[in-house]
Design a protein around this motif. Structure first.
Motif, short mmCIF file in Angstrom:
data_model
loop_
_atom_site.label_atom_id
_atom_site.label_comp_id
_atom_site.label_asym_id
_atom_site.label_seq_id
_atom_site.Cartn_x
_atom_site.Cartn_y
_atom_site.Cartn_z
N SER A 1 0.64 -1.09 0.15
CA SER A 1 0.11 0.04 0.10
C SER A 1 0.82 1.08 -0.05
O SER A 1 1.85 1.15 0.60
N PRO A 2 0.36 2.20 -0.55
CA PRO A 2 1.10 3.64 -0.81
C PRO A 2 0.65 4.52 0.63
O PRO A 2 -0.16 4.13 1.16
N SER A 3 1.57 5.42 0.55
CA SER A 3 1.24 6.45 1.71
C SER A 3 0.12 7.38 1.19
O SER A 3 -0.12 7.35 0.06
N THR A 4 -0.91 7.69 2.06
CA THR A 4 -2.19 8.29 1.78
C THR A 4 -2.55 9.34 2.58
O THR A 4 -2.62 9.04 4.06
N THR A 5 -3.27 10.20 2.33
CA THR A 5 -4.22 11.09 3.31
C THR A 5 -5.78 10.69 3.02
O THR A 5 -6.03 10.83 1.99
N VAL A 6 -6.33 10.59 4.27
CA VAL A 6 -7.92 10.17 4.04
C VAL A 6 -8.57 11.05 4.98
O VAL A 6 -7.88 11.37 6.11
N PRO A 7 -9.74 11.15 4.60
CA PRO A 7 -10.70 11.98 5.87
C PRO A 7 -10.57 11.18 7.22
O PRO A 7 -10.68 9.81 7.27
N GLU A 8 -10.83 12.10 8.38
CA GLU A 8 -11.09 11.30 9.53
C GLU A 8 -12.45 10.50 9.62
O GLU A 8 -13.40 10.98 8.78
N GLY A 9 -12.68 9.43 10.18
CA GLY A 9 -13.70 8.68 9.86
C GLY A 9 -13.79 7.61 8.80
O GLY A 9 -14.59 6.73 8.87
N SER A 10 -12.79 7.59 8.14
CA SER A 10 -12.63 6.72 6.86
C SER A 10 -12.25 5.31 7.56
O SER A 10 -11.43 5.09 8.30
N ASP A 11 -12.58 4.25 6.56
CA ASP A 11 -11.93 2.94 6.74
C ASP A 11 -10.81 2.76 5.70
O ASP A 11 -11.08 3.30 4.65
N ILE A 12 -9.65 2.38 6.30
CA ILE A 12 -8.61 2.09 5.11
C ILE A 12 -8.08 0.53 5.33
O ILE A 12 -8.02 0.03 6.35
N ILE A 13 -7.66 0.12 4.15
CA ILE A 13 -7.22 -1.13 4.26
C ILE A 13 -5.36 -0.91 3.62
O ILE A 13 -5.33 -0.32 2.58
N GLY B 1 -4.61 11.57 8.61
CA GLY B 1 -6.10 12.04 8.33
C GLY B 1 -6.39 13.45 8.48
O GLY B 1 -5.27 14.14 8.89
N LYS B 2 -7.44 13.91 7.67
CA LYS B 2 -7.81 15.17 7.86
C LYS B 2 -9.14 15.53 8.46
O LYS B 2 -10.08 14.43 8.13
N PHE B 3 -9.22 16.75 9.10
CA PHE B 3 -10.61 16.99 9.51
C PHE B 3 -11.63 17.32 8.44
O PHE B 3 -11.37 17.76 7.50
N ALA B 4 -12.89 16.81 8.73
CA ALA B 4 -13.95 17.22 7.80
C ALA B 4 -14.37 18.61 7.70
O ALA B 4 -14.59 18.96 8.81
N THR B 5 -14.33 19.25 6.64
CA THR B 5 -14.45 20.76 6.59
C THR B 5 -15.93 20.95 5.58
O THR B 5 -16.08 20.15 4.94
N VAL B 6 -16.44 21.84 6.02
CA VAL B 6 -17.66 22.31 5.33
C VAL B 6 -17.57 23.57 4.40
O VAL B 6 -16.69 24.47 4.80
N ARG B 7 -17.95 23.45 3.22
CA ARG B 7 -17.74 24.65 2.51
C ARG B 7 -18.77 25.85 3.14
O ARG B 7 -19.71 26.22 2.37
N LEU B 8 -18.13 26.45 4.34
CA LEU B 8 -19.28 27.43 4.92
C LEU B 8 -19.27 28.60 3.89
O LEU B 8 -20.52 29.17 3.72
N ILE B 9 -18.49 28.95 3.00
CA ILE B 9 -18.47 30.05 2.22
C ILE B 9 -19.59 30.02 1.33
O ILE B 9 -20.44 30.86 1.15
N LYS B 10 -19.69 28.96 0.78
CA LYS B 10 -21.02 28.48 -0.24
C LYS B 10 -22.21 28.31 0.79
O LYS B 10 -23.04 28.93 0.12
N TYR B 11 -22.15 28.10 1.84
CA TYR B 11 -23.43 28.12 2.57
C TYR B 11 -23.85 29.51 2.97
O TYR B 11 -25.00 29.68 2.82
#
Length: 439
Positions: free
Chosen positions: A320-332, A410-420
């Motif tokens: 498996s390669p190095s990777t960045t995934v969102p917090e709360g994800s499942d990874i193999i 892992g990275k935090f889940a962000t919300v596109r508040l600007i669009k909101y």
């Protein structure tokens, strides 16, 4: 010399048996009551030897006999030189006490036995029925039957026996012909025929029984050897004639072939032959071998298959390669290992910057292809503190191996508040974005 000592009463006759070609001896004891007798020996051919103890020596000899009288007639002995069948018959020792008018006499019947001759068919195959014939010349008065036995197992199971006698002028020929079934336990035993066991006069022949080859291992049916070391395959064979033995290997086509690049040592200890084949283990793939034995008596024999398995150091790869995934994800994460014995494979998280502390992760699935094993490790609901360096570790009896490291971030889940705020998304859409870890 055969010695026969006889103490008998007056006028009593006793029979003795002596062997052809030896020196026979008759010994008698008399009660002389202190008187000195005149002693006369009378032999079967009317030959006589006389002792006048008043004037003669106690020993008298002729070409064929030696007479000894001692103790003034108390003891009398007669030796018969080079006994033959003409010497068979009645021997009488007469003592005449002239001063008293009394006499005493002993009569001894001497029988003669020749040396047995034994003829037997040899080289028979086990379970075959064969015959043997034993004949012996004896004097006419002998009525004994020929006896058969083996030197190790004792009695012989005789299926049929025929006894014959043919008489001549001074002797008769006694024969016994037996029929019996031979078995491999009879091989190298001595078949013996005799007339009287106590005389220890017999004839014997070594039995040669042929039987098929057999072979077995002198150890286990699997050997684990490190690569570039030598494996010793030891087999024990038996059979008559002595079988030839070779080491065979199973080819990829499924055929058994002669394995030539081996060093062979042979040791004989009847009835077995000990074979040691030294094999250089130079490849990692398991090698299947067997010992093969054959002689001229079918069928040939083989051992069970022996698996030679080369032991080698564990190796491992991070797939498996190095990777960045969102917090709360499942990874193999996948690790691929090789080695024998099959290594224990782990996925570890390096707990500090030096990588000296490991945290083991659970295995989700295992897949194997020959010696190569692929294991999948699952990180469920990745939290921010799961971010870090990961490494595969494989370990067996030959050593351990480490893979390269990868980084899982892992990275935090962000919300596109600007669009909101701009009215591009509704509140429900933003909540859905958060739940699904979308950016």
């Amino acid at each position: 010399m055969f010695l026969f000592k006889v103490a008998v009463s007056l006028k009593e006759s006793t029979e003795i048996l002596t062997q052809f070609g030896t020196v026979g001896k008759i010994e008698l004891n008399f009660d002389t009551s202190g008187h000195v007798p005149f002693v006369t020996w009378t032999m079967p051919q009317s030959t006589t030897i006389e002792h006048d103890l008043q004037v003669d020596n106690v020993v008298k000899t002729t070409e064929d006999y030696k007479s000894t009288v001692a103790g003034n007639g108390v003891f009398a002995a007669l030796e018969i030189y080079n006994v033959n069948f003409l010497d068979a018959g009645t021997y009488t020792c007469h003592m005449d006490f002239s001063d008293t008018g009394r006499s005493s006499e002993r009569s001894i019947q001497v029988s003669v036995i020749g040396f047995p001759s034994l003829l037997m068919e040899n080289g028979a195959t086990e379970n075959e029925t064969i015959s043997a014939t034993c004949c012996v010349n004896v004097s006419l008065t002998v009525e004994d039957n020929i006896m058969w036995n083996l030197n190790q197992s004792g009695s012989l199971l005789i299926l049929k026996e025929v006894n014959t006698n043919s008489a001549e002028e001074f002797l008769k020929n006694t024969c016994s012909k037996i029929t019996f079934e031979v078995h491999r336990r009879h091989h190298r035993q001595l078949l013996r025929c005799s007339l009287r066991k106590e005389m220890n006069v017999f004839s014997e022949v070594a039995m040669d029984v042929q039987y098929p080859a057999s072979i077995r291992y002198a150890g286990n049916d699997i050997l684990h050897i490190s690569v570039h070391q030598f494996a010793n395959v030891c087999c024990i064979s038996e059979g008559n004639p002595r079988p030839s033995v070779e080491l065979q290997w199973l080819s990829t086509e499924g055929d058994w072939k002669f394995l030539s690049n081996v060093t062979e040592y042979v040791y004989y200890r009847e009835p077995f032959t000990y074979w040691t084949f030294m094999i250089h283990v130079a490849v990692r793939q398991p090698l299947q071998v067997r010992c093969f034995a054959i002689n001229k008596i079918p069928p040939a024999a083989t051992t069970q298959v022996l698996n030679l398995v080369a032991k080698y150091l564990a190796s491992v790869r991070m797939l498996s390669p190095s990777t960045t995934v969102p917090e709360g994800s499942d990874i193999i994460i996948e690790c691929q290992s090789d080695g024998f014995p099959p290594p224990d494979t782990m996925l570890v998280m390096l707990s500090n910057t030096n990588g000296t502390e490991w945290t083991h992760l659970p295995i989700k699935a295992t897949m194997s292809n020959k010696s190569i094993t692929t294991r999948k490790f699952e990180l469920k609901s990745l939290a921010m503190n799961d971010s870090g360096k990961y490494q595969c570790v494989a370990n067996n009896s030959e050593g351990y191996a480490l893979s390269k490291t990868i980084e899982i971030n892992g990275k935090f889940a962000t919300v596109r508040l600007i669009k909101y705020l701009a009215g591009s998304f509704t509140k429900a859409q933003i909540i859905s974005e958060i739940v699904n870890n979308k950016t």
